[in-house]
Design an enzyme around this catalytic site. Structure first.
Site, short mmCIF file in Angstrom:
data_model
loop_
_atom_site.label_atom_id
_atom_site.label_comp_id
_atom_site.label_asym_id
_atom_site.label_seq_id
_atom_site.Cartn_x
_atom_site.Cartn_y
_atom_site.Cartn_z
CB THR A 149 -0.90 0.00 1.26
OG1 THR A 149 -1.63 -1.22 1.27
CG2 THR A 149 -1.86 1.18 1.27
N GLY A 188 2.97 -3.13 8.53
CA GLY A 188 3.23 -3.41 9.94
C GLY A 188 4.71 -3.71 10.16
CD GLU A 431 -4.00 -9.01 3.09
OE1 GLU A 431 -3.30 -8.58 4.00
OE2 GLU A 431 -3.59 -9.11 1.92
C1 LIG Z 1 -11.50 -20.60 19.61
C2 LIG Z 1 -11.85 -20.85 18.25
C3 LIG Z 1 -11.41 -19.98 17.15
C4 LIG Z 1 -10.21 -20.36 16.35
C5 LIG Z 1 -8.94 -19.84 16.78
C6 LIG Z 1 -8.06 -19.24 15.80
C7 LIG Z 1 -6.82 -18.69 16.25
C8 LIG Z 1 -6.44 -17.43 15.62
C9 LIG Z 1 -6.41 -17.48 14.14
C10 LIG Z 1 -5.10 -17.96 13.63
C11 LIG Z 1 -5.17 -18.38 12.19
C12 LIG Z 1 -3.91 -18.54 11.55
C13 LIG Z 1 -3.27 -17.28 11.19
C14 LIG Z 1 -4.21 -16.16 10.88
C15 LIG Z 1 -3.54 -14.92 10.62
C16 LIG Z 1 -4.43 -13.93 10.03
C17 LIG Z 1 -3.79 -12.65 9.83
C18 LIG Z 1 -2.44 -12.68 9.11
C19 LIG Z 1 -1.58 -11.49 9.35
C20 LIG Z 1 -1.72 -10.47 8.33
C21 LIG Z 1 -2.18 -9.16 8.84
C22 LIG Z 1 -2.61 -8.36 7.72
C23 LIG Z 1 -2.41 -6.89 7.89
C24 LIG Z 1 -2.84 -6.14 6.70
C25 LIG Z 1 -1.97 -6.34 5.49
C26 LIG Z 1 -2.45 -5.65 4.25
O1 LIG Z 1 -3.44 -4.99 4.20
S1 LIG Z 1 -1.48 -5.95 2.85
C27 LIG Z 1 -2.26 -5.06 1.54
C28 LIG Z 1 -3.52 -5.67 1.10
N1 LIG Z 1 -4.03 -4.99 -0.04
C29 LIG Z 1 -5.11 -5.36 -0.69
O2 LIG Z 1 -5.77 -6.31 -0.31
C30 LIG Z 1 -5.42 -4.61 -1.97
C31 LIG Z 1 -6.81 -4.83 -2.46
N2 LIG Z 1 -6.84 -4.73 -3.92
C32 LIG Z 1 -6.74 -5.81 -4.76
O3 LIG Z 1 -6.58 -6.93 -4.30
C33 LIG Z 1 -6.85 -5.56 -6.23
O4 LIG Z 1 -6.53 -4.25 -6.56
C34 LIG Z 1 -8.28 -5.87 -6.74
C35 LIG Z 1 -9.33 -5.12 -5.98
C36 LIG Z 1 -8.49 -7.37 -6.65
C37 LIG Z 1 -8.38 -5.46 -8.25
O5 LIG Z 1 -7.27 -5.94 -8.93
P1 LIG Z 1 -7.11 -5.66 -10.50
O6 LIG Z 1 -5.76 -6.08 -10.90
O7 LIG Z 1 -7.49 -4.25 -10.79
O8 LIG Z 1 -8.11 -6.67 -11.11
P2 LIG Z 1 -9.56 -6.49 -11.75
O9 LIG Z 1 -9.43 -5.69 -12.99
O10 LIG Z 1 -10.50 -6.02 -10.74
O11 LIG Z 1 -9.88 -8.00 -12.11
C38 LIG Z 1 -9.25 -8.68 -13.18
C39 LIG Z 1 -9.33 -10.16 -12.98
O12 LIG Z 1 -8.43 -10.55 -11.98
C40 LIG Z 1 -9.10 -11.40 -11.04
N3 LIG Z 1 -8.44 -11.29 -9.76
C41 LIG Z 1 -8.27 -10.22 -8.99
N4 LIG Z 1 -7.61 -10.54 -7.88
C42 LIG Z 1 -7.32 -11.87 -7.97
C43 LIG Z 1 -6.66 -12.76 -7.12
N5 LIG Z 1 -6.17 -12.39 -5.93
N6 LIG Z 1 -6.57 -14.05 -7.51
C44 LIG Z 1 -7.10 -14.46 -8.68
N7 LIG Z 1 -7.72 -13.63 -9.52
C45 LIG Z 1 -7.86 -12.35 -9.17
C46 LIG Z 1 -10.53 -10.88 -11.04
O13 LIG Z 1 -11.42 -11.80 -10.53
C47 LIG Z 1 -10.73 -10.60 -12.49
O14 LIG Z 1 -11.01 -11.80 -13.16
P3 LIG Z 1 -11.94 -11.74 -14.46
O15 LIG Z 1 -13.27 -11.21 -14.03
O16 LIG Z 1 -11.30 -10.83 -15.45
O17 LIG Z 1 -12.00 -13.16 -14.90
C1 LIG Z 2 -4.46 -1.56 10.47
C2 LIG Z 2 -4.01 -1.63 9.04
C3 LIG Z 2 -2.89 -2.38 8.72
C4 LIG Z 2 -2.44 -2.42 7.39
N1 LIG Z 2 -1.30 -3.13 7.11
C5 LIG Z 2 -0.81 -3.11 5.84
C6 LIG Z 2 0.39 -3.80 5.52
O1 LIG Z 2 1.02 -4.43 6.37
N2 LIG Z 2 0.86 -3.73 4.25
C7 LIG Z 2 0.21 -3.06 3.28
O2 LIG Z 2 0.69 -3.04 2.14
N3 LIG Z 2 -0.96 -2.43 3.54
C8 LIG Z 2 -1.48 -2.43 4.79
N4 LIG Z 2 -2.67 -1.79 5.07
C9 LIG Z 2 -3.36 -1.06 4.01
C10 LIG Z 2 -4.67 -1.71 3.59
O3 LIG Z 2 -4.45 -2.89 2.88
C11 LIG Z 2 -5.48 -0.69 2.77
O4 LIG Z 2 -5.79 0.38 3.62
C12 LIG Z 2 -6.74 -1.33 2.23
O5 LIG Z 2 -6.43 -2.26 1.22
C13 LIG Z 2 -7.75 -0.27 1.70
O6 LIG Z 2 -7.19 0.54 0.75
P1 LIG Z 2 -7.27 2.14 0.84
O7 LIG Z 2 -6.78 2.53 2.17
O8 LIG Z 2 -6.57 2.65 -0.37
O9 LIG Z 2 -8.79 2.50 0.77
P2 LIG Z 2 -9.55 3.22 -0.44
O10 LIG Z 2 -9.56 2.30 -1.60
O11 LIG Z 2 -9.04 4.58 -0.65
O12 LIG Z 2 -11.01 3.25 0.18
C14 LIG Z 2 -11.74 4.43 0.49
C15 LIG Z 2 -13.20 4.23 0.07
O13 LIG Z 2 -13.26 4.15 -1.35
C16 LIG Z 2 -14.04 3.04 -1.74
N5 LIG Z 2 -13.55 2.49 -3.01
C17 LIG Z 2 -12.27 2.38 -3.45
N6 LIG Z 2 -12.23 1.75 -4.63
C18 LIG Z 2 -13.49 1.44 -4.96
C19 LIG Z 2 -14.09 0.78 -6.06
N7 LIG Z 2 -13.37 0.27 -7.05
N8 LIG Z 2 -15.43 0.66 -6.06
C20 LIG Z 2 -16.17 1.13 -5.05
N9 LIG Z 2 -15.66 1.75 -3.98
C21 LIG Z 2 -14.34 1.91 -3.93
C22 LIG Z 2 -13.91 2.04 -0.60
O14 LIG Z 2 -15.02 1.17 -0.56
C23 LIG Z 2 -13.83 2.95 0.62
O15 LIG Z 2 -15.15 3.24 1.03
C24 LIG Z 2 -3.14 -1.73 6.38
C25 LIG Z 2 -4.29 -1.00 6.72
C26 LIG Z 2 -4.72 -0.93 8.02
C27 LIG Z 2 -5.94 -0.12 8.35
#
Ligand SMILES: CCCCCCCCCCCCCCCCCCCCCCCCCC(=O)SCCNC(=O)CCNC(=O)[C@H](O)C(C)(C)COP(=O)(O)OP(=O)(O)OC[C@H]1O[C@@H](n2cnc3c(N)ncnc32)[C@H](O)[C@@H]1OP(=O)(O)O
Ligand SMILES: Cc1cc2nc3c(=O)[nH]c(=O)nc-3n(C[C@H](O)[C@H](O)[C@H](O)COP(=O)(O)OP(=O)(O)OC[C@H]3O[C@@H](n4cnc5c(N)ncnc54)[C@H](O)[C@@H]3O)c2cc1C
Length: 666
Positions: A149, A188, A431
Site C-alpha cells: 500500500t 506493519g 487486506e
Molecule cells: C477458539 C476458536 C477460534 C479459532 C482460533 C483461531 C486462532 C487465531 C487465528 C489464527 C489463524 C492462523 C493465522 C491467521 C492470521 C491472520 C492474519 C495474518 C496477518 C496479516 C495481517 C494483515 C495486515 C494487513 C496487510 C495488508 O493490508 S497488505 C495489503 C492488502 N491490499 C489489498 O488487499 C489490496 C486490495 N486490492 C486488490 O486486491 C486488487 O486491486 C483488486 C481489488 C483485486 C483489483 O485488482 P485488478 O488487478 O485491478 O483486477 P480487476 O481488474 O478487478 O480483475 C481482473 C481479474 O483478476 C481477477 N483477480 C483479482 N484478484 C485476484 C486474485 N487475488 N486471484 C485471482 N484472480 C484475481 C478478477 O477476478 C478478475 O477476473 P476476471 O473477471 O477478469 O476473470
Molecule cells: C491496520 C491496518 C494495517 C495495514 N497493514 C498493511 C500492511 O502491512 N501492508 C500493506 O501493504 N498495507 C497495509 N494496510 C493497508 C490496507 O491494505 C489498505 O488500507 C486497504 O487495502 C484499503 O485501501 P485504501 O486505504 O486505499 O482505501 P480506499 O480504496 O481509498 O477506500 C476508500 C473508500 O473508497 C471506496 N472504493 C475504493 N475503490 C473502490 C471501487 N473500485 N469501487 C467502489 N468503492 C471503492 C472504498 O469502498 C472505501 O469506502 C493496512 C491498513 C490498516 C488499516
C-alpha cells in the site's frame, strides 16, 4: 506462590448445568486432542516466563514505551517458541497466533513477518530464492514485512507508483518513489522494526511498463539498523487500534537491488532484460488470497474472545428485578441479553467451520497451481473475497455488541473489549477493503449468472444458480436445509436483479463500466446474500458431518447452535426472504418462536460453550471475562494500578486547581 481465588458461585452453578463435555468440544474446535495439548503446553510455558508479566499495564505506557515493550516481549516469545520447537513438533500457526495474544496485548510488531513476509517468499519465490531467504527469515535472522500500500493507493494496486527500473548493464533494479503519493504507507513493523521487506512496485524495462511485481528489499543495515542510503523510512503515528503494530512509511531514491531480488516464481526478468510472463498475472496477488482465507479464522477467534468475556460477565452480573420482591437476576436471564450473546457463540462456530473447508479449498488450489492448473482459482478468489469481507464485518459488529452487552464496564480498557474491537474492525479494511472485495465477488457472480443462462456447468459454490433457473421455488418448510435453499434463492434473485440492472443501463446507452457503477449497490447486496448462503450452507454441512463423530450430547448442542445461526439470519433478512423465496408470514411467526426456544435450549450451556473456546485468562486479559468470574475485585485491582492513584494529591491540584478555585471564590 500465586493466590488461588474461589470461583464465583454463579459460574460454578452455570458449569454444573452444562449438558455436554466441554473438553470434547475444545478438542473439536482445535482440530484434535493433540493440538489442544500442544497449545496448552506452550501457553503454560509462556505463563511462567516472569519477564513476560507487565509490571505496569500497557495502557499507562507512552507510545514509545509501549512499542519497545512489545518488541522486548515478542523477542522473548520467539525464543520460547524456538526452544519449544527444538524439543517437539513445530507449533501450528493457529497455536502460535493464539499464544501471541497472551504476550502482546495489542498487535505484535513482528505480525507481518510471519503473516505475510515469510508466506510471500514461499508463494512467490523460486526454489533458489526460497533456499536463499527462507532459512534466514524463518530463523528471524532477517525480519521483514509486506510493503504494498502507498499513500495514494491501497485498493487499486495496478495504480501503485513505486517504480523498479531494470538496468541490464549492472543486472539490477533501481527503486524509486517519484511522488509523495508513491511512498509506502501502512506496512506493519516497517516503522522501526524490520530490516527487510517485500516491496510491490511497477516494473519498467527499456521504458516499457510490465505491471506490478514483488521484490525482496533490504532496507536497514543488519548491524546498525540504520536505513540504507537511498531509503527513507519511519513510523506513521497513532491509529484507532494496532498501537504496537509499528506501521510505517517507506520511500526509495535510486535504490539498487540485484536482479535475483525480484521474486520470480511467476513472471521473470532475464539477465538481458527479457520479460517472461507468468501463467497468470494475478498470481502475484497470491499472498492476499492466503491472508483473506486466514482472516476468516481470525474473525472466529475474535468473536470467541468477545463472546467469552460477555457471556461469563452476564452470568456473574446481577441487575434489576424481573419480579418485585425477588432478588436481582443474572443479566444472562434476560432474553434480550441472550439475543445479543448466543449469536456471538454461534457466529464463531460458523466461521471456524467455514475456515475448515475454505482452507482445504485453498490448499487444493495451491496444489493445482504447482501442476500448472488454475481452473479453481477464480472461484477461490471470489470465495475468499466475500468470506473475508463478511466474516470481518460480522465479527466487528459482534465484538461491539458484546461490549455494549457489558454495559458501562465494557467501556473499560481493562475489559479488553476496546482493544479486541480495534483489532477486529481493522480487518474490515486491511487486506482488501470491504466494499471492494464484495465487488470482486460480484464480478464473478455476474459471469456465473451469464454462464447459468447459457446452460453451462457452474463451480460448486454457484451451482445453486442453475437449480434456481431450472426449478420452481421449493415449497417452504421451516427446516435448516430448506431455509438454506431460501438463502440461495435470495442470493440468486439479487444476482439476477443486479445483472438486469447492468443490462438496463447498457441498453440505455451507458458504457459497461458506468452501468456497473450505477448497479453497484445492488451488486454488493448480491455479494452479501451469496456470502450468507455460503456461510449457512457450509456451517450446516460441516455440523452434520462432525455430528456423526462426536458424542450425542455434544451433537445436540452443535445442532442447536447451527439452527440458531440459521434462524437468526432468517429473521434478520426476513424482508429479502419474503421477496425472493416462498417463505410466508406464518412461517416467520413460527421461526420467531423457534428462535426463542433455541435461546432457552442454549441458555444452560452458554458458559460451557464459551469455556470450550478454552481461551486462557492470559490471552483474554479481561477483568470481566476471567475464568473465576472475580469481576468486581479485578476491576478494583486494575483501577488501583492507575498512576493517578499512586499519590494522595496530584501536583496539578497545587499548580492549577487550587489557584483556579481560589479565583472562583465569591
Ligand atoms: C477458539 C476458536 C477460534 C479459532 C482460533 C483461531 C486462532 C487465531 C487465528 C489464527 C489463524 C492462523 C493465522 C491467521 C492470521 C491472520 C492474519 C495474518 C496477518 C496479516 C495481517 C494483515 C495486515 C494487513 C496487510 C495488508 O493490508 S497488505 C495489503 C492488502 N491490499 C489489498 O488487499 C489490496 C486490495 N486490492 C486488490 O486486491 C486488487 O486491486 C483488486 C481489488 C483485486 C483489483 O485488482 P485488478 O488487478 O485491478 O483486477 P480487476 O481488474 O478487478 O480483475 C481482473 C481479474 O483478476 C481477477 N483477480 C483479482 N484478484 C485476484 C486474485 N487475488 N486471484 C485471482 N484472480 C484475481 C478478477 O477476478 C478478475 O477476473 P476476471 O473477471 O477478469 O476473470
Ligand atoms: C491496520 C491496518 C494495517 C495495514 N497493514 C498493511 C500492511 O502491512 N501492508 C500493506 O501493504 N498495507 C497495509 N494496510 C493497508 C490496507 O491494505 C489498505 O488500507 C486497504 O487495502 C484499503 O485501501 P485504501 O486505504 O486505499 O482505501 P480506499 O480504496 O481509498 O477506500 C476508500 C473508500 O473508497 C471506496 N472504493 C475504493 N475503490 C473502490 C471501487 N473500485 N469501487 C467502489 N468503492 C471503492 C472504498 O469502498 C472505501 O469506502 C493496512 C491498513 C490498516 C488499516
Amino acid at each position: 506462590m500465586a493466590t488461588v481465588h474461589k470461583i464465583n458461585e454463579d459460574l460454578v452453578k452455570e458449569r454444573q448445568k452444562c449438558t455436554f463435555n466441554v473438553q470434547e468440544l475444545t478438542y473439536l474446535l482445535d482440530g484434535g486432542e493433540e493440538v489442544t495439548k500442544e497449545r496448552r503446553e506452550f501457553e503454560n510455558i509462556l505463563r511462567n516466563v516472569k519477564e513476560l508479566q507487565d509490571e505496569v499495564p500497557e495502557v499507562y505506557l507512552s507510545h514509545k514505551e509501549r512499542y519497545e515493550n512489545a518488541v522486548r516481549k515478542t523477542c522473548i516469545l520467539q525464543n520460547v517458541r524456538n526452544d519449544f520447537e527444538k524439543k517437539r513438533e513445530v507449533l501450528s500457526p493457529r497455536n502460535i497466533f493464539r499464544a501471541g495474544y497472551a504476550v502482546i496485548k495489542d498487535v505484535s510488531p513482528f505480525f507481518l513477518h510471519n503473516g505475510m513476509f515469510v508466506p510471500t517468499i514461499i508463494g512467490q519465490g523460486t526454489p533458489e530464492q526460497q533456499a536463499e531467504w527462507l532459512p534466514k527469515a524463518k530463523a528471524m535472522a532477517i525480519i521483514g514485512t509486506y510493503a504494498q500500500t502507498e499513500l495514494g493507493h491501497g485498493t487499486f494496486i495496478r495504480g501503485l507508483e513505486t517504480t523498479a527500473t531494470y538496468d541490464a548493464k549492472t543486472e539490477e533494479f533501481i527503486l524509486n518513489s517519484p511522488k509523495v503519493t508513491s511512498y509506502k504507507w501502512w506496512p506493519g513493523g516497517l516503522g522501526t522494526t524490520v530490516n527487510h521487506c517485500i516491496t510491490v512496485a511497477q516494473l519498467y524495462i527499456n521504458g516499457k511498463k510490465y505491471g506490478i511485481h514483488p521484490f525482496i528489499v533490504q532496507i536497514r543495515d543488519l548491524e546498525t539498523h540504520k536505513p540504507l542510503p537511498g531509503i527513507k523510512v519511519g513510523e506513521i503515528g497513532p491509529k484507532m487500534g494496532f498501537a504496537t503494530a509499528n506501521n510505517g512509511f517507506l520511500g526509495f531514491q535510486n535504490f539498487r537491488i540485484p536482479r535475483k531480488n525480484m521474486l520470480m516464481k511467476n513472471a521473470q526478468v532475464l539477465k538481458d532484460g527479457t520479460f517472461v510472463k507468468g501463467m497468470n498475472e494475478k498470481l502475484t496477488y497470491g499472498t492476499m488470497v492466503m491472508v483473506r482465507v486466514n482472516i476468516v479464522s481470525d474473525s472466529a477467534f475474535h468473536t470467541a474472545m468477545a463472546a467469552t468475556i460477555a457471556v461469563r460477565y452476564a452470568a456473574v452480573r446481577h441487575q434489576s428485578q424481573l419480579k418485585a420482591k425477588e432478588p436481582e437476576v443474572q443479566i444472562i436471564d434476560y432474553l434480550t441479553q441472550q439475543h445479543k450473546l448466543f449469536i456471538a457463540i454461534a457466529t464463531s462456530h460458523a466461521f471456524s467451520n467455514t475456515y475448515t473447508w475454505l482452507y482445504q479449498a485453498y490448499l487444493k488450489v495451491v496444489e493445482d497451481l504447482g501442476k500448472q492448473k488454475q481452473d479453481h482459482l477464480p472461484e477461490l478468489h471470489a470465495l475468499s473475497c466475500c468470506l473475508k469481507a463478511t466474516s470481518s464485518r460480522d465479527a466487528g459488529v459482534i465484538v461491539e455488541q458484546c461490549r455494549l452487552a457489558c454495559g458501562g464496564h465494557g467501556y473499560m480498557a481493562s475489559s479488553n473489549l476496546p482493544i479486541i474491537y480495534g483489532y477486529t474492525t481493522a480487518a474490515i479494511t486491511y487486506e482488501g477493503e470491504h466494499t471492494v472485495l464484495l465487488l470482486q465477488t460480484a464480478r464473478y457472480l455476474m459471469k456465473a449468472w451469464m454462464s447459468a443462462l447459457e446452460g453451462k456447468v457452474l463451480a460448486p459454490s454457484v451451482a445453486y444458480l442453475v437449480d434456481w433457473l431450472k426449478s420452481d421455488k421449493q415449497r417452504w418448510q421451516n427446516t435448516p436445509e430448506v431455509i438454506v435453499k431460501g438463502f440461495q434463492h435470495v442470493a440468486a434473485g439479487k444476482i439476477k436483479d443486479a445483472f438486469d440492472a447492468i443490462q438496463k443501463h447498457v441498453k440505455a446507452g451507458k458504457d459497461y463500466e458506468d452501468a456497473w457503477n450505477l448497479a453497484s449497490v445492488q451488486l454488493i447486496k448480491a455479494s452479501e446474500a451469496h456470502s450468507r448462503a455460503i456461510l449457512c450452507d457450509g456451517y450446516l454441512r460441516e455440523t452434520v458431518r462432525t455430528s456423526s463423530s462426536v458424542s450425542p450430547s455434544l451433537a445436540k448442542v452443535l445442532n442447536h447452535l447451527v439452527q440458531l445461526y440459521i434462524v437468526y439470519w432468517t429473521l434478520e433478512t426476513a424482508g429479502d426472504l419474503l421477496v425472493y423465496s416462498n417463505i410466508g408470514k406464518d412461517d416467520i411467526a413460527v421461526l420467531k418462536e423457534k428462535y426463542e426456544e433455541l435461546l432457552a435450549l442454549i441458555r444452560p450451556n452458554a458458559v460451557g460453550l464459551v469455556d470450550a473456546f478454552d481461551i486462557s485468562d492470559e490471552i483474554l486479559q479481561s477483568t470481566l471475562g476471567s475464568y473465576d468470574g472475580r469481576v468486581y475485585e479485578r476491576l478494583m485491582e486494575e483501577a488501583m494500578k492507575s498512576p493517578l492513584n499512586k499519590e494522595p494529591v496530584n501536583q496539578s491540584f497545587h499548580k492549577y486547581l487550587k489557584p483556579f478555585i481560589k479565583k472562583a471564590k465569591l
